[in-house]
Design a protein around this motif. Sequence first.
Motif, PDB file in Angstrom:
ATOM      1  N   PHE A   6      17.889  71.007 -40.176  1.00 34.30           N
ATOM      2  CA  PHE A   6      19.227  70.997 -40.765  1.00 34.30           C
ATOM      3  C   PHE A   6      19.800  69.589 -40.862  1.00 34.30           C
ATOM      4  CE2 PHE A   6      18.590  75.273 -39.266  1.00 34.30           C
ATOM      5  CZ  PHE A   6      18.991  75.994 -40.376  1.00 34.30           C
ATOM      6  N   LYS A   7      20.645  69.434 -41.880  1.00 30.30           N
ATOM      7  CA  LYS A   7      21.316  68.164 -42.137  1.00 30.30           C
ATOM      8  C   LYS A   7      22.820  68.392 -42.092  1.00 30.30           C
ATOM      9  CE  LYS A   7      17.610  66.687 -45.174  1.00 30.30           C
ATOM     10  NZ  LYS A   7      17.201  66.327 -46.506  1.00 30.30           N
ATOM     11  N   PHE A   8      23.533  67.309 -41.891  1.00 30.73           N
ATOM     12  CA  PHE A   8      24.992  67.357 -41.954  1.00 30.73           C
ATOM     13  C   PHE A   8      25.503  65.966 -42.297  1.00 30.73           C
ATOM     14  CE2 PHE A   8      24.041  66.094 -37.635  1.00 30.73           C
ATOM     15  CZ  PHE A   8      25.056  65.209 -37.275  1.00 30.73           C
ATOM     16  N   LYS A   9      26.757  65.906 -42.692  1.00 32.98           N
ATOM     17  CA  LYS A   9      27.415  64.621 -42.930  1.00 32.98           C
ATOM     18  C   LYS A   9      28.308  64.324 -41.727  1.00 32.98           C
ATOM     19  CE  LYS A   9      27.641  64.087 -47.928  1.00 32.98           C
ATOM     20  NZ  LYS A   9      26.792  62.927 -48.034  1.00 32.98           N
ATOM     21  N   THR A  10      28.246  63.094 -41.257  1.00 35.32           N
ATOM     22  CA  THR A  10      29.115  62.703 -40.155  1.00 35.32           C
ATOM     23  C   THR A  10      30.558  62.683 -40.631  1.00 35.32           C
ATOM     24  OG1 THR A  10      29.088  60.335 -40.622  1.00 35.32           O
ATOM     25  CG2 THR A  10      27.290  61.205 -39.241  1.00 35.32           C
ATOM     26  N   GLU A  93      31.679  65.920 -40.689  1.00 39.73           N
ATOM     27  CA  GLU A  93      32.810  66.141 -41.581  1.00 39.73           C
ATOM     28  C   GLU A  93      33.244  67.591 -41.399  1.00 39.73           C
ATOM     29  OE1 GLU A  93      31.514  65.635 -45.617  1.00 39.73           O
ATOM     30  OE2 GLU A  93      30.202  67.372 -45.550  1.00 39.73           O
ATOM     31  N   LYS A  94      34.417  67.937 -41.897  1.00 41.34           N
ATOM     32  CA  LYS A  94      34.874  69.317 -41.796  1.00 41.34           C
ATOM     33  C   LYS A  94      33.907  70.230 -42.556  1.00 41.34           C
ATOM     34  CE  LYS A  94      39.279  70.096 -42.534  1.00 41.34           C
ATOM     35  NZ  LYS A  94      40.701  69.984 -42.928  1.00 41.34           N
ATOM     36  N   VAL A  95      33.592  71.359 -41.941  1.00 40.77           N
ATOM     37  CA  VAL A  95      32.660  72.317 -42.530  1.00 40.77           C
ATOM     38  C   VAL A  95      33.237  73.727 -42.405  1.00 40.77           C
ATOM     39  CG1 VAL A  95      30.624  70.912 -41.984  1.00 40.77           C
ATOM     40  CG2 VAL A  95      31.362  72.683 -40.371  1.00 40.77           C
ATOM     41  N   GLN A  96      32.600  74.656 -43.094  1.00 37.13           N
ATOM     42  CA  GLN A  96      32.924  76.066 -42.910  1.00 37.13           C
ATOM     43  C   GLN A  96      31.858  76.670 -42.006  1.00 37.13           C
ATOM     44  OE1 GLN A  96      33.848  78.261 -46.441  1.00 37.13           O
ATOM     45  NE2 GLN A  96      35.422  76.811 -47.045  1.00 37.13           N
ATOM     46  N   VAL A  97      32.308  77.449 -41.030  1.00 38.13           N
ATOM     47  CA  VAL A  97      31.388  78.006 -40.042  1.00 38.13           C
ATOM     48  C   VAL A  97      31.242  79.522 -40.153  1.00 38.13           C
ATOM     49  CG1 VAL A  97      31.757  76.086 -38.448  1.00 38.13           C
ATOM     50  CG2 VAL A  97      33.177  78.139 -38.244  1.00 38.13           C
ATOM     51  N   ARG A  98      31.839  80.091 -41.182  1.00 40.95           N
ATOM     52  CA  ARG A  98      31.682  81.528 -41.466  1.00 40.95           C
ATOM     53  C   ARG A  98      31.988  81.763 -42.940  1.00 40.95           C
ATOM     54  NH1 ARG A  98      34.031  85.431 -38.439  1.00 40.95           N
ATOM     55  NH2 ARG A  98      34.216  86.735 -40.253  1.00 40.95           N
ATOM     56  N   GLY A  99      31.654  82.943 -43.422  1.00 42.25           N
ATOM     57  CA  GLY A  99      32.000  83.298 -44.800  1.00 42.25           C
ATOM     58  C   GLY A  99      30.980  82.843 -45.828  1.00 42.25           C
ATOM     59  N   ASN A 100      31.359  82.913 -47.083  1.00 42.75           N
ATOM     60  CA  ASN A 100      30.450  82.631 -48.194  1.00 42.75           C
ATOM     61  C   ASN A 100      29.978  81.192 -48.247  1.00 42.75           C
ATOM     62  OD1 ASN A 100      30.632  85.272 -49.053  1.00 42.75           O
ATOM     63  ND2 ASN A 100      32.305  84.859 -50.475  1.00 42.75           N
ATOM     64  N   ASN A 101      30.804  80.262 -47.803  1.00 42.57           N
ATOM     65  CA  ASN A 101      30.442  78.838 -47.860  1.00 42.57           C
ATOM     66  C   ASN A 101      30.062  78.283 -46.495  1.00 42.57           C
ATOM     67  OD1 ASN A 101      30.900  78.587 -50.677  1.00 42.57           O
ATOM     68  ND2 ASN A 101      33.098  78.571 -50.271  1.00 42.57           N
ATOM     69  N   ILE A 102      29.537  79.131 -45.636  1.00 44.52           N
ATOM     70  CA  ILE A 102      29.144  78.729 -44.293  1.00 44.52           C
ATOM     71  C   ILE A 102      28.114  77.591 -44.353  1.00 44.52           C
ATOM     72  CG2 ILE A 102      27.342  80.507 -44.186  1.00 44.52           C
ATOM     73  CD1 ILE A 102      27.932  80.801 -41.184  1.00 44.52           C
ATOM     74  N   HIS A 103      28.286  76.616 -43.479  1.00 48.96           N
ATOM     75  CA  HIS A 103      27.297  75.541 -43.379  1.00 48.96           C
ATOM     76  C   HIS A 103      25.986  76.184 -42.922  1.00 48.96           C
ATOM     77  CE1 HIS A 103      25.173  72.017 -41.905  1.00 48.96           C
ATOM     78  NE2 HIS A 103      26.054  71.269 -42.560  1.00 48.96           N
ATOM     79  N   PRO A 104      24.863  75.821 -43.525  1.00 57.01           N
ATOM     80  CA  PRO A 104      23.580  76.438 -43.174  1.00 57.01           C
ATOM     81  C   PRO A 104      23.259  76.383 -41.680  1.00 57.01           C
ATOM     82  CG  PRO A 104      23.344  75.094 -45.137  1.00 57.01           C
ATOM     83  CD  PRO A 104      24.729  74.854 -44.627  1.00 57.01           C
ATOM     84  N   LEU A 105      23.677  75.340 -40.994  1.00 56.59           N
ATOM     85  CA  LEU A 105      23.422  75.249 -39.552  1.00 56.59           C
ATOM     86  C   LEU A 105      24.077  76.412 -38.818  1.00 56.59           C
ATOM     87  CD1 LEU A 105      22.452  73.864 -36.964  1.00 56.59           C
ATOM     88  CD2 LEU A 105      24.539  72.462 -37.056  1.00 56.59           C
TER      89      LEU A 105
END
Length: 181
Positions: A6-10, A93-105
């Motif tokens: 998995f990847k993410f943006k700081t 960075e701010k992410v979504q942790v549930r729902g349709n746009n959940i971050h893959p992680l």
Amino acid sequence: MTIYDFKFKTIDGEDETLNQFKGKVLLIVNTASKCGFTPQYKDLQKLYEKHNAEGFEILGFPSNEFAKQEPANNQEVKQFCEINFGVTFPLSEKVQVRGNNIHPLFKYLTSQLAFEGFDMNDPSGKMISSVLKENFPEYLLDDSIKWNFTKFLIDRQGNVVGRFESPIEPMSIETQIQNLL
């Protein structure tokens, strides 16, 4: 797929991969600055300072999904965490942790360990359970993140070995962290 794919943006907008944490014990936490659990930042930082040299990392993922408790932009979140809690562990960075746009992680993390409920012997567990039942009953339907400061513990091999819901204080999981170090 493993945690290391998995990847993410700081929080500063730089691309990162979890692969850089291979061989370390990780605690991944979804966070917010205006939550009743926000003071957990203090103990997260204590754990980070105490165990980082032993191969322990914390990754904070700010999210504004729960009652809009993280309304600030990324730089404001970073400044808030540094000024109020001395946070030096990495933030995304701010992410979504549930729902349709959940971050893959977070889709991966919640697929690895199920939600097992809140500790109803703990006043905070009773409180968050009651708030969710009354205001957000749909949050209780599956294994998704229920609220801010859900914590996932990852061992040195990249296995998700612990899920700790919002009311669970960071210092109360120090023994589990130490056992993995």
